[in-house]
Design an enzyme around this catalytic site. Sequence first.
Site, PDB file in Angstrom:
ATOM      1  N   THR A  97       0.850  -1.189   0.000  1.00 45.00           N
ATOM      2  CA  THR A  97       0.000   0.000   0.000  1.00 45.00           C
ATOM      3  C   THR A  97       0.892   1.249   0.000  1.00 45.00           C
ATOM      4  O   THR A  97       1.927   1.282   0.660  1.00 45.00           O
ATOM      5  CB  THR A  97      -0.871  -0.009   1.289  1.00 45.00           C
ATOM      6  OG1 THR A  97      -1.562  -1.248   1.338  1.00 45.00           O
ATOM      7  CG2 THR A  97      -1.867   1.129   1.306  1.00 45.00           C
ATOM      8  N   PHE A 174      -2.546 -17.799  -6.533  1.00 41.37           N
ATOM      9  CA  PHE A 174      -3.547 -17.995  -5.475  1.00 41.37           C
ATOM     10  C   PHE A 174      -3.012 -18.808  -4.307  1.00 41.37           C
ATOM     11  O   PHE A 174      -3.785 -19.231  -3.440  1.00 41.37           O
ATOM     12  CB  PHE A 174      -4.790 -18.685  -6.059  1.00 41.37           C
ATOM     13  CG  PHE A 174      -5.513 -17.840  -7.077  1.00 41.37           C
ATOM     14  CD1 PHE A 174      -6.386 -16.841  -6.675  1.00 41.37           C
ATOM     15  CD2 PHE A 174      -5.308 -18.028  -8.434  1.00 41.37           C
ATOM     16  CE1 PHE A 174      -7.047 -16.041  -7.601  1.00 41.37           C
ATOM     17  CE2 PHE A 174      -5.963 -17.241  -9.378  1.00 41.37           C
ATOM     18  CZ  PHE A 174      -6.835 -16.241  -8.964  1.00 41.37           C
ATOM     19  N   PHE A 234     -13.214 -11.776  -1.059  1.00 39.35           N
ATOM     20  CA  PHE A 234     -14.245 -12.728  -0.615  1.00 39.35           C
ATOM     21  C   PHE A 234     -13.729 -13.580   0.551  1.00 39.35           C
ATOM     22  O   PHE A 234     -14.449 -13.853   1.508  1.00 39.35           O
ATOM     23  CB  PHE A 234     -14.687 -13.645  -1.770  1.00 39.35           C
ATOM     24  CG  PHE A 234     -15.847 -13.093  -2.559  1.00 39.35           C
ATOM     25  CD1 PHE A 234     -15.781 -11.837  -3.142  1.00 39.35           C
ATOM     26  CD2 PHE A 234     -17.001 -13.834  -2.721  1.00 39.35           C
ATOM     27  CE1 PHE A 234     -16.844 -11.315  -3.871  1.00 39.35           C
ATOM     28  CE2 PHE A 234     -18.081 -13.328  -3.446  1.00 39.35           C
ATOM     29  CZ  PHE A 234     -18.003 -12.074  -4.019  1.00 39.35           C
ATOM     30  N   CYS A 284      -1.327  -9.716   2.332  1.00 39.66           N
ATOM     31  CA  CYS A 284      -2.165  -9.390   1.176  1.00 39.66           C
ATOM     32  C   CYS A 284      -3.613  -8.987   1.441  1.00 39.66           C
ATOM     33  O   CYS A 284      -4.092  -8.059   0.795  1.00 39.66           O
ATOM     34  CB  CYS A 284      -2.132 -10.546   0.191  1.00 39.66           C
ATOM     35  SG  CYS A 284      -0.466 -10.797  -0.440  1.00 39.66           S
ATOM     36  N   ARG A 354       4.098 -10.679   8.447  1.00 40.24           N
ATOM     37  CA  ARG A 354       3.553  -9.436   7.899  1.00 40.24           C
ATOM     38  C   ARG A 354       2.064  -9.307   8.266  1.00 40.24           C
ATOM     39  O   ARG A 354       1.290 -10.214   8.042  1.00 40.24           O
ATOM     40  CB  ARG A 354       3.757  -9.391   6.379  1.00 40.24           C
ATOM     41  CG  ARG A 354       5.226  -9.232   6.001  1.00 40.24           C
ATOM     42  CD  ARG A 354       5.455  -9.268   4.502  1.00 40.24           C
ATOM     43  NE  ARG A 354       5.204 -10.577   3.927  1.00 40.24           N
ATOM     44  CZ  ARG A 354       5.337 -10.868   2.635  1.00 40.24           C
ATOM     45  NH1 ARG A 354       5.706  -9.928   1.781  1.00 40.24           N
ATOM     46  NH2 ARG A 354       5.097 -12.081   2.195  1.00 40.24           N
TER      47      ARG A 354
END
Length: 475
Positions: A97, A174, A234, A284, A354
Site C-alpha cells: 500500500t 492464489f 471474498f 495481502c 507481515r
Amino acid sequence: MAISIKNICCIGAGYVGGPSMTVMADRCPEITFNVVDKNIKRIESWNTSDLNNLPIYEPGLSLLINKCRNKNLYFSNEIEKNISSADMIFISVNTPTKKTGLGAGQAIDLKWIESCARQIAMHAKGHTIVVEKSTLPVKTAQAIKSILDGHTKKDSKNLDSDNKTFSILSNPEFLAEGTAIDDLLSPDRILIGGDDNNSIELLKNIYLKWVDGGKILTTDIWSSELSKLIANAFLAQRISSINSISALCESTEANIIDVAKAVGMDSRIGKNFLNSGPGFGGSCFKKDILNLVYICNYYGLNEVADYWEKVITINNWQQNRIVSIVVNKLYGTISGKKIAILGFAFKANTNDTRESPAINICRQLLEEGCTLNIYDPKVKKEQIDSDLRDENYSYLNKSDKEKTWKVSSSIIDAVKETDALIILTDWSEFNNLDFQKINKFMRPPCWIFDTRNIININKAKKYGFNIWKIGNGNL
Ligand code: NAD
Ligand code: UGA
C-alpha cells in the site's frame, strides 16, 4: 514468435517467486528458471547449503529446492543478464500500500512494478512474454504496456535496435502461505488473462505439465487482474463475517464452532474458511481490500467501497476486542503482570509475520504495562524485535536490555512465572499443551486465552486453568 519456452526469468525471489518457480522447475526440467532479486542477502539465503535456513519456511519447499537448484533452477542478483536471455519473464515483486502521496493508505504503490517494466524494456531481447504474477490493481497491464512500448518505439530509432517485442499476460497467484507447495502442485485453478493467443498457449503448455486442462481458465486481461483482488476480498470477508459472529456467540452462550459447522454444511456456503480467530493477517488481504476500496471510490462507487471497507473495520475491531477481554479478565489491569504469547506468525506453518494480528495485540498489551514472553516455533527473535519496535512510542522503543518483551525458546520457557497465556497462532504444537506441566510454571489464577479455538477445555479445566475461548459463550 517463440514456439516453445526454454528460458524463464522471475523478478522477485519472495514468498511467491521462490516457491512458484521451484515447483515449475520441478515439473518442467527442460526449461531453465532464473529467479532474480535485487536483495543480495535474500539471494544468498536461497543459495545456502543449509536447507533449514532458506529465506522462507514452507513445508516441502526444501526438498524441491534440493532437487532442482543449480540444475534448472538458479537464484541470482544478475537481473539484467537474466532478463536478456529470457523468453518469458514473471514479475513477482512486492506491491504494498502507498505510504505517502495520492491514494496514500489505500492505493497500491506500483513503483517496484514500474521499475521492473523499465528494466525489462531496457534489457529484453527479441520477443518476450511478460507475465504479471504479482497482485495488481485492474488496468496495471496498460501501464506496463505503455512503458514497454515506449522503449520499443525509442529503440526503433536506434541503429542497433534489435526489434524487441512484448506480449503481456496476467497470471495471478492464489497460493496460501504454509500450504504453498501443495497449492502450487494441485491448484484449484490457474488463471491466464491476455489477448495474445500464442502467448497464452505457451504459458498454458507449461502448466499442462502437471495441471488438468479443465482447471486452466483463460480470460481477458482486466478480468484476470480483477479476479485476484476479488478472490482475496471474498476470503477476507468470510473471516470478518465469522469473527463478527464469534462476538455474538460469546454474548449469547452459543458456540462458534457449532454455528460455523451448521452454517458451513449448507453446500451453497461451504465449510472452509470459517474458523474464527484473532483477525486475518498476512501481507495481502488488507492491502488488496484497501486497493479494492480505492478503485471503487475512483470509479465513483462509494457504497461499494464502504461495503468492503467494513471487512477491515471488523478485522481491527476483533484484535482490539481480544486485548480488552484479556485486560478485563485479569481484574482490569495487566500492569506489572507477565503474559506468555504462543505464536507470532500470522498463521501456522510459515515464518511470515507481515500484518500478523500478534503484532497489534502484543503492542497493545505492552502499552497496558505488562511484560511478554513470546514463543513461535519458526519466527526468529530479530523479526519479532523489529516487528514490535516503534520509535514513536517510548514503551516500544527500548534497547535489548530495557525492553519489556522477551523471545522464548520453548512453550515452557515462555510460560514461566506468567499470569496468563494467549494462543495467537494455530501451530499444531499448541493443540496438545501439557497443562499439568504448564500449570506448575504459572502463577495462579492461570488464565488461558485461546484465540484459535484449539485447546481441549475439559483437559485444561482439570488442571485448574481459567479459560477464555473465542466464540465460546458457555465456559
Ligand atoms: P516479497 O516481498 O516476499 O518478495 C518480493 C521481492 O521482490 C523482494 O525480495 C524484493 O527485493 C524483490 N524486488 C522488488 N523490486 C524488484 C526489482 N525491481 N528487481 C528485483 N527484485 C525486486 O513479496 P511476495 O509475498 O512474494 O508477494 C509478491 C506479490 O505476489 C505481491 O503482489 C503479492 O500481493 C502477491 N501474492 C503474494 C502471496 C503470498 O502468499 N505472499 C500470494 C499470492 C500473491
Ligand atoms: C491468502 C489467500 O488464501 C491466498 O489464496 C492468496 O493467494 C494469498 O492470500 C495472497 O494473495 O497473498 P494467506 O494470506 O497466505 O493466503 O493465508 P490464508 O490461509 O488465507 O490466511 C490468511 C489469514 O486469515 C491468516 O491470518 C489466517 O489465520 C486467517 N484465517 C484463515 C482465519 O482466521 N480463519 C480461517 O478460516 C482462515
